[in-house]
Design a protein around this motif. Sequence first.
Motif, PDB file in Angstrom:
ATOM      1  N   PRO A  10     -31.381   1.486  -3.533  1.00 15.98           N
ATOM      2  CA  PRO A  10     -32.391   0.910  -4.406  1.00 15.98           C
ATOM      3  C   PRO A  10     -33.602   0.409  -3.644  1.00 15.98           C
ATOM      4  N   SER A  42      -3.171  -3.592   0.149  1.00 11.97           N
ATOM      5  CA  SER A  42      -3.130  -2.200   0.593  1.00 11.97           C
ATOM      6  C   SER A  42      -2.590  -2.105   2.007  1.00 11.97           C
ATOM      7  N   MET A  46     -16.574  21.104 -10.178  1.00 16.62           N
ATOM      8  CA  MET A  46     -17.654  20.703  -9.287  1.00 16.62           C
ATOM      9  C   MET A  46     -17.270  20.949  -7.842  1.00 16.62           C
ATOM     10  N   GLU A  85     -22.091   4.850   7.855  1.00 18.85           N
ATOM     11  CA  GLU A  85     -22.233   3.464   7.425  1.00 18.85           C
ATOM     12  C   GLU A  85     -23.557   2.872   7.871  1.00 18.85           C
ATOM     13  N   GLU A 107     -26.439   4.337   8.609  1.00 17.72           N
ATOM     14  CA  GLU A 107     -27.714   4.916   8.225  1.00 17.72           C
ATOM     15  C   GLU A 107     -28.066   4.580   6.801  1.00 17.72           C
ATOM     16  N   PRO A 108     -29.328   4.300   6.554  1.00 16.70           N
ATOM     17  CA  PRO A 108     -29.725   4.040   5.185  1.00 16.70           C
ATOM     18  C   PRO A 108     -29.622   5.320   4.362  1.00 16.70           C
ATOM     19  N   THR A 109     -29.213   5.186   3.120  1.00 18.84           N
ATOM     20  CA  THR A 109     -29.158   6.364   2.275  1.00 18.84           C
ATOM     21  C   THR A 109     -30.547   6.588   1.724  1.00 18.84           C
ATOM     22  N   ASP A 115     -19.895  11.570  -4.328  1.00 21.07           N
ATOM     23  CA  ASP A 115     -20.638  11.334  -3.085  1.00 21.07           C
ATOM     24  C   ASP A 115     -21.573  10.146  -3.207  1.00 21.07           C
ATOM     25  N   LEU A 150     -17.030  20.242  -3.813  1.00 27.59           N
ATOM     26  CA  LEU A 150     -16.775  19.022  -3.060  1.00 27.59           C
ATOM     27  C   LEU A 150     -17.221  19.151  -1.616  1.00 27.59           C
ATOM     28  N   PRO A 151     -18.471  18.942  -1.353  1.00 26.97           N
ATOM     29  CA  PRO A 151     -18.899  18.973   0.051  1.00 26.97           C
ATOM     30  C   PRO A 151     -18.401  17.717   0.746  1.00 26.97           C
ATOM     31  N   ALA A 152     -18.211  17.837   2.034  1.00 29.92           N
ATOM     32  CA  ALA A 152     -17.756  16.656   2.770  1.00 29.92           C
ATOM     33  C   ALA A 152     -18.811  15.573   2.643  1.00 29.92           C
ATOM     34  N   ALA A 153     -18.394  14.445   2.112  1.00 27.23           N
ATOM     35  CA  ALA A 153     -19.358  13.375   1.886  1.00 27.23           C
ATOM     36  C   ALA A 153     -19.731  12.721   3.205  1.00 27.23           C
ATOM     37  N   PRO A 154     -20.991  12.644   3.508  1.00 30.22           N
ATOM     38  CA  PRO A 154     -21.366  11.949   4.750  1.00 30.22           C
ATOM     39  C   PRO A 154     -21.270  10.444   4.535  1.00 30.22           C
ATOM     40  N   LEU A 155     -20.358   9.835   5.204  1.00 31.34           N
ATOM     41  CA  LEU A 155     -20.131   8.399   4.982  1.00 31.34           C
ATOM     42  C   LEU A 155     -20.672   7.602   6.146  1.00 31.34           C
ATOM     43  N   GLY A 175       0.811  -1.203   0.000  1.00 31.73           N
ATOM     44  CA  GLY A 175       0.000   0.000   0.000  1.00 31.73           C
ATOM     45  C   GLY A 175       0.846   1.256   0.000  1.00 31.73           C
ATOM     46  N   SER A 201     -31.863   8.735  -0.500  1.00 32.34           N
ATOM     47  CA  SER A 201     -32.184   9.046  -1.880  1.00 32.34           C
ATOM     48  C   SER A 201     -31.800   7.937  -2.851  1.00 32.34           C
ATOM     49  N   ASN A 202     -30.648   7.322  -2.629  1.00 35.56           N
ATOM     50  CA  ASN A 202     -30.110   6.490  -3.698  1.00 35.56           C
ATOM     51  C   ASN A 202     -30.240   4.995  -3.467  1.00 35.56           C
TER      52      ASN A 202
END
Lengths: 278, 293
Positions: free
Chosen positions: B19, B189, B1, B10, B12-14, A152, B3-8, A96, B16-17
């Motif tokens: 399926p 990695s 574009m 884990e 919580e259900p997303t 995102d 770049l807002p801090a992506a809320p990651l 890595g 909007s996206n």
Amino acid sequence: MSPRDTSFHTSGDTLLDVRGLTVRTDDGRVLVDDLSFTVASGERLGLIGESGSGKSLTTLALLGLLPDGMTATGSVELAGTQVVGAPEKRLTAVRGRDAAVVFQEPLTALDPLMRMGRQIAEPLARRTGLRGRELNSAVTEALVRVRLSEPDRIARAFPHEISGGQRQRVALAMALACDPGLLIADEPTTALDVSVQAEMLDLLDTLVREREMAVLFVSHDLAVVAKVTDRVLVLKDGRAVEEGPVLDVVTAPRAEYTRALVAGARKLESALDLRSPR
Amino acid sequence: MTLPAAPLKETEPTESNAPVSRRRRSATLWAGCSLTALIVLLALLSLVWLPFDTDDTSGGRLAGPGDGHLLGTDKLGRDLFTQLMTGARIAVQAGLGSVAVAALVGVTLGVLAAFAQGWLDDTLAAFLDILIAFPTLLLAMLVVAARSATLSSAILAIGLAQSAVVARLVRILVKRVLARDYVTAARTSGTSWPRTVAGHVLPNIWPTLVVNLALQFGLAVLAEAGLSYLGLGAPPPNASWGRMLQEAQATFTTAPAGALAPGILLVVLVVGVNLIADGLRDTLDPATRRRRT
């Protein structure tokens, strides 16, 4: 072709020094036979050979990741660390950081149950020590760097929710996350269809040049290798049959096997339109 | 574009996206949960309130329903419903306890066996196979005989017997996951083994494992009832369904309620848990979640 084609002998210190690498199975079969090559920092070496020629095993051996039942002998020095016979702890530090791998099949190389943002965050956090919001923005940045348009959304998605090309970009982002000195790309475009392949190759080429990263590009496809490397090493049955600047090898192949390979590639090139996605 | 801090996040259900909403559960899961909840509620209620004392023999022998006895009494004049409630508690305890023991011992052994090589691997695999070939009830009887006939011996015995099944499953699952590219990718990695196991291996065997553990819960409840039926379970006055069945056996023709009631509850709990296991199978895997849209 880049001006670097001629400069590979002088482009800095040796990053990877492989000497007499031999991979044997426990029952004595020799899969990689006395392989020697070097990669200087910033250099791009192609490793060509048909399937079963020991390409992938070589890449795994470089990081001390051979599957059970196989042992490597000889010497692999990666950024000054001897990999062959090294204890697990030292290898973990090297992996890595000094070398990262992009695998052939991105669907299986990504954990199906982990959102991709977290998969990238994992090595990132370990190397940079970032946490929380900063880590998240570093992940987004890593995804933007591989030209993913909706970073995102991708970060929140599971591997099965995005396309193959996007997945391979995520895998590339993961590999690049820790800014490794050497990027090992094990058939990174083979699983993609032709149009995506070209895009992916361009991206890989650009990113690697931007960072002056060394690349070990493994492929069975001479045309692909010629596009992104300076020098090639041709493998057959675990043995090196030819090595040299990519242009020389393609225009004037010496070994018989390479000649066949070049002829095959020419034929394929002309039939490229007929080639169906794999 | 931008770049807002992506809320990651884990967990919580997303909104909007994703399926499929995680809230959508299969009907099987609902049915299983309701049946199981019925028994669990009885068990919980028994902790704070019982219609009669467990050793209150004031009712008439084998009396029918009435006089505060919802289902009548047994041959000693004890209230049947009270016994059913304490029986529910014991069944749930036995299930949870055994599964906890089976999970702890089984997962540890299984992961170790998956990593073991050479003779150690062979020995562990052979040991597990022998343990599995041994009938659960017989093994449990041995343990209970060696210790004493208490609920905790029964739980320990059943849990240990089941841990062999869990261990063998875990061993195979882990081996399969370890051969996957994403494990190699994680290793390349620079992820250490313990982190790889915790981060990639266990989550990927989890769906299969949790379904199996749910099934084991049902089997543990049955095994406990079996032990109690043989008089090797929880001692009186803690009425276990198994012992109720055994006690009501002689009077089944004249007072069938004493045997039917614990039998039915046993079936309700086991079927409920099995339905949960079935429902979990459908909902736990993100790939299957997608297919269900």
